[in-house]
Design a protein around this motif. Structure first.
Motif, PDB file in Angstrom:
ATOM      1  N   CYS A  86       2.942  -7.390  12.161  1.00  0.00           N
ATOM      2  CA  CYS A  86       1.991  -6.075  12.011  1.00  0.00           C
ATOM      3  C   CYS A  86       1.198  -5.553  12.578  1.00  0.00           C
ATOM      4  O   CYS A  86       0.477  -6.674  13.134  1.00  0.00           O
ATOM      5  CB  CYS A  86       1.756  -5.845   9.996  1.00  0.00           C
ATOM      6  SG  CYS A  86       3.337  -6.389   9.330  1.00  0.00           S
ATOM      7  N   VAL A  87       0.980  -4.436  12.967  1.00  0.00           N
ATOM      8  CA  VAL A  87      -0.262  -3.609  13.420  1.00  0.00           C
ATOM      9  C   VAL A  87      -0.753  -2.814  12.593  1.00  0.00           C
ATOM     10  O   VAL A  87       0.176  -1.674  11.987  1.00  0.00           O
ATOM     11  CB  VAL A  87       0.296  -3.126  15.018  1.00  0.00           C
ATOM     12  CG1 VAL A  87      -1.621  -2.359  15.479  1.00  0.00           C
ATOM     13  CG2 VAL A  87       0.713  -3.848  15.830  1.00  0.00           C
ATOM     14  N   ASP A  88      -1.995  -2.346  11.994  1.00  0.00           N
ATOM     15  CA  ASP A  88      -2.352  -1.479  11.104  1.00  0.00           C
ATOM     16  C   ASP A  88      -2.910  -0.487  11.505  1.00  0.00           C
ATOM     17  O   ASP A  88      -3.511  -0.447  12.956  1.00  0.00           O
ATOM     18  CB  ASP A  88      -3.593  -2.220  10.353  1.00  0.00           C
ATOM     19  CG  ASP A  88      -5.071  -2.345  11.113  1.00  0.00           C
ATOM     20  OD1 ASP A  88      -4.949  -2.377  12.283  1.00  0.00           O
ATOM     21  OD2 ASP A  88      -5.734  -3.318   9.946  1.00  0.00           O
ATOM     22  N   ASP A  89      -3.475   0.605  11.263  1.00  0.00           N
ATOM     23  CA  ASP A  89      -3.818   1.385  11.997  1.00  0.00           C
ATOM     24  C   ASP A  89      -5.435   1.474  12.743  1.00  0.00           C
ATOM     25  O   ASP A  89      -5.875   2.034  13.774  1.00  0.00           O
ATOM     26  CB  ASP A  89      -4.531   2.789  10.321  1.00  0.00           C
ATOM     27  CG  ASP A  89      -3.768   3.254  10.139  1.00  0.00           C
ATOM     28  OD1 ASP A  89      -2.457   3.390  10.728  1.00  0.00           O
ATOM     29  OD2 ASP A  89      -4.153   4.095   9.018  1.00  0.00           O
ATOM     30  N   GLU A  90      -6.015   0.326  12.442  1.00  0.00           N
ATOM     31  CA  GLU A  90      -7.323  -0.021  13.808  1.00  0.00           C
ATOM     32  C   GLU A  90      -6.844  -1.191  14.270  1.00  0.00           C
ATOM     33  O   GLU A  90      -7.599  -0.994  15.440  1.00  0.00           O
ATOM     34  CB  GLU A  90      -8.324  -0.995  13.028  1.00  0.00           C
ATOM     35  CG  GLU A  90      -8.646  -0.287  11.491  1.00  0.00           C
ATOM     36  CD  GLU A  90      -9.428   1.235  11.706  1.00  0.00           C
ATOM     37  OE1 GLU A  90     -10.115   0.988  12.777  1.00  0.00           O
ATOM     38  OE2 GLU A  90      -9.108   2.248  11.116  1.00  0.00           O
ATOM     39  N   GLY A  91      -5.652  -1.019  14.357  1.00  0.00           N
ATOM     40  CA  GLY A  91      -5.099  -1.847  16.042  1.00  0.00           C
ATOM     41  C   GLY A  91      -5.009  -3.438  15.759  1.00  0.00           C
ATOM     42  O   GLY A  91      -5.184  -4.360  16.371  1.00  0.00           O
ATOM     43  N   GLU A 120      -1.770   3.173  -1.686  1.00  0.00           N
ATOM     44  CA  GLU A 120      -0.429   2.925  -1.459  1.00  0.00           C
ATOM     45  C   GLU A 120      -0.072   2.089   0.079  1.00  0.00           C
ATOM     46  O   GLU A 120      -0.976   2.140   0.574  1.00  0.00           O
ATOM     47  CB  GLU A 120       0.219   4.039  -1.374  1.00  0.00           C
ATOM     48  CG  GLU A 120       0.285   5.049  -2.462  1.00  0.00           C
ATOM     49  CD  GLU A 120       1.349   6.374  -2.351  1.00  0.00           C
ATOM     50  OE1 GLU A 120       2.273   6.198  -3.238  1.00  0.00           O
ATOM     51  OE2 GLU A 120       1.314   6.917  -1.057  1.00  0.00           O
ATOM     52  N   PHE A 121       0.236   1.139   0.331  1.00  0.00           N
ATOM     53  CA  PHE A 121       0.932   0.414   1.346  1.00  0.00           C
ATOM     54  C   PHE A 121       1.987   1.142   1.519  1.00  0.00           C
ATOM     55  O   PHE A 121       2.977   1.415   1.515  1.00  0.00           O
ATOM     56  CB  PHE A 121       0.763  -1.036   0.859  1.00  0.00           C
ATOM     57  CG  PHE A 121       1.407  -2.403   1.669  1.00  0.00           C
ATOM     58  CD1 PHE A 121       0.726  -2.379   3.047  1.00  0.00           C
ATOM     59  CD2 PHE A 121       2.907  -2.114   2.050  1.00  0.00           C
ATOM     60  CE1 PHE A 121       1.542  -3.189   3.718  1.00  0.00           C
ATOM     61  CE2 PHE A 121       3.332  -3.463   2.943  1.00  0.00           C
ATOM     62  CZ  PHE A 121       2.543  -3.794   3.807  1.00  0.00           C
ATOM     63  N   GLU A 122       2.168   0.865   3.198  1.00  0.00           N
ATOM     64  CA  GLU A 122       2.949   1.954   3.853  1.00  0.00           C
ATOM     65  C   GLU A 122       3.520   0.507   4.991  1.00  0.00           C
ATOM     66  O   GLU A 122       2.695   0.463   5.723  1.00  0.00           O
ATOM     67  CB  GLU A 122       2.604   2.957   4.339  1.00  0.00           C
ATOM     68  CG  GLU A 122       3.914   4.562   5.205  1.00  0.00           C
ATOM     69  CD  GLU A 122       2.782   5.308   5.531  1.00  0.00           C
ATOM     70  OE1 GLU A 122       2.993   6.393   4.570  1.00  0.00           O
ATOM     71  OE2 GLU A 122       2.752   5.109   6.908  1.00  0.00           O
ATOM     72  N   ILE A 172       1.596  -0.536   9.917  1.00  0.00           N
ATOM     73  CA  ILE A 172       1.328  -0.641   8.287  1.00  0.00           C
ATOM     74  C   ILE A 172      -0.660  -0.494   8.364  1.00  0.00           C
ATOM     75  O   ILE A 172      -0.988   0.267   9.281  1.00  0.00           O
ATOM     76  CB  ILE A 172       1.188  -2.242   7.580  1.00  0.00           C
ATOM     77  CG1 ILE A 172       0.321  -3.181   8.841  1.00  0.00           C
ATOM     78  CG2 ILE A 172       2.080  -2.809   8.186  1.00  0.00           C
ATOM     79  CD1 ILE A 172      -0.194  -4.094   8.158  1.00  0.00           C
ATOM     80  N   ARG A 173      -1.009   0.486   6.879  1.00  0.00           N
ATOM     81  CA  ARG A 173      -1.479   1.082   6.668  1.00  0.00           C
ATOM     82  C   ARG A 173      -1.061   1.210   5.187  1.00  0.00           C
ATOM     83  O   ARG A 173      -0.572   0.871   3.905  1.00  0.00           O
ATOM     84  CB  ARG A 173      -1.745   2.660   7.068  1.00  0.00           C
ATOM     85  CG  ARG A 173      -0.675   3.154   6.744  1.00  0.00           C
ATOM     86  CD  ARG A 173      -0.564   4.876   7.688  1.00  0.00           C
ATOM     87  NE  ARG A 173      -0.367   6.178   7.306  1.00  0.00           N
ATOM     88  CZ  ARG A 173      -1.193   7.096   5.845  1.00  0.00           C
ATOM     89  NH1 ARG A 173      -2.534   7.113   5.993  1.00  0.00           N
ATOM     90  NH2 ARG A 173      -0.462   7.998   5.772  1.00  0.00           N
ATOM     91  N   ILE A 174      -3.597   1.767   4.538  1.00  0.00           N
ATOM     92  CA  ILE A 174      -3.723   2.137   2.968  1.00  0.00           C
ATOM     93  C   ILE A 174      -3.528   2.979   2.881  1.00  0.00           C
ATOM     94  O   ILE A 174      -4.362   3.852   3.828  1.00  0.00           O
ATOM     95  CB  ILE A 174      -4.347   0.802   2.927  1.00  0.00           C
ATOM     96  CG1 ILE A 174      -3.562  -0.721   2.951  1.00  0.00           C
ATOM     97  CG2 ILE A 174      -4.884   1.084   1.173  1.00  0.00           C
ATOM     98  CD1 ILE A 174      -3.194  -1.037   1.703  1.00  0.00           C
TER      99      ILE A 174
END
Length: 144
Positions: free
Chosen positions: A54-59, A102-104, A116-118
């Motif tokens: 997974c990769v979040d919004d911050e990379g 919310e978890f996306e 992924i993101r919150i």
């Protein structure tokens, strides 16, 4: 390039604020569309699993464990028959996830990496003289 996105409103248990131990975010077996974007797990094996890249919004690159706890089908007296995504608690703490956020998770058709993101909920104060009403929305839903 097609993609599918799903969201789940996080419970206090999901983000670890209850102090209890849980085995990750539950994915009901009825969530067929969501399960379709996740790796296939072999039910004939006890507790099969796969790692989600997974990769979040911050990379930030993360690995979460997708597991089918199925001892009900393999052990006498076994009770578990459920899908979960585990190894998320420290990331939830790092990003400040709270109950109600919310978890996306998004899967693009031609990639093996999940985005992924919150999505943090807006904090609402109850009107003076009224008690807040807690609504529990814990299920997954597809975002179109």
């Amino acid at each position: 390039m097609s993609q599918q996105t799903f969201r789940k409103t996080l419970s206090a248990n999901d983000v670890g604020s209850t102090g209890g131990h849980q085995a990750g975010i539950h994915i009901p077996k009825g969530e067929k569309e969501l399960l379709k974007i996740l790796p296939s797990l072999e039910p004939g094996i006890k507790n099969p699993d796969a790692w989600l890249e997974c990769v979040d919004d911050e990379g930030q690159r993360l690995r979460f464990r997708f597991v089918y706890y199925n001892n009900k089908h393999h052990d006498e007296g076994g009770t578990r028959d459920e899908y979960r995504v585990t190894h998320m608690t420290s990331w939830f703490r790092d990003v400040g996830a709270r109950e109600g956020d919310e978890f996306e998770i998004t899967k693009t058709e031609d990639s093996s990496v999940y985005s992924i993101r919150i999505q943090q909920k807006a904090i609402q104060e109850p009107d003076e003289g009224q008690e807040g009403v807690r609504i529990r929305l814990n299920s997954w839903r597809r975002v179109h």
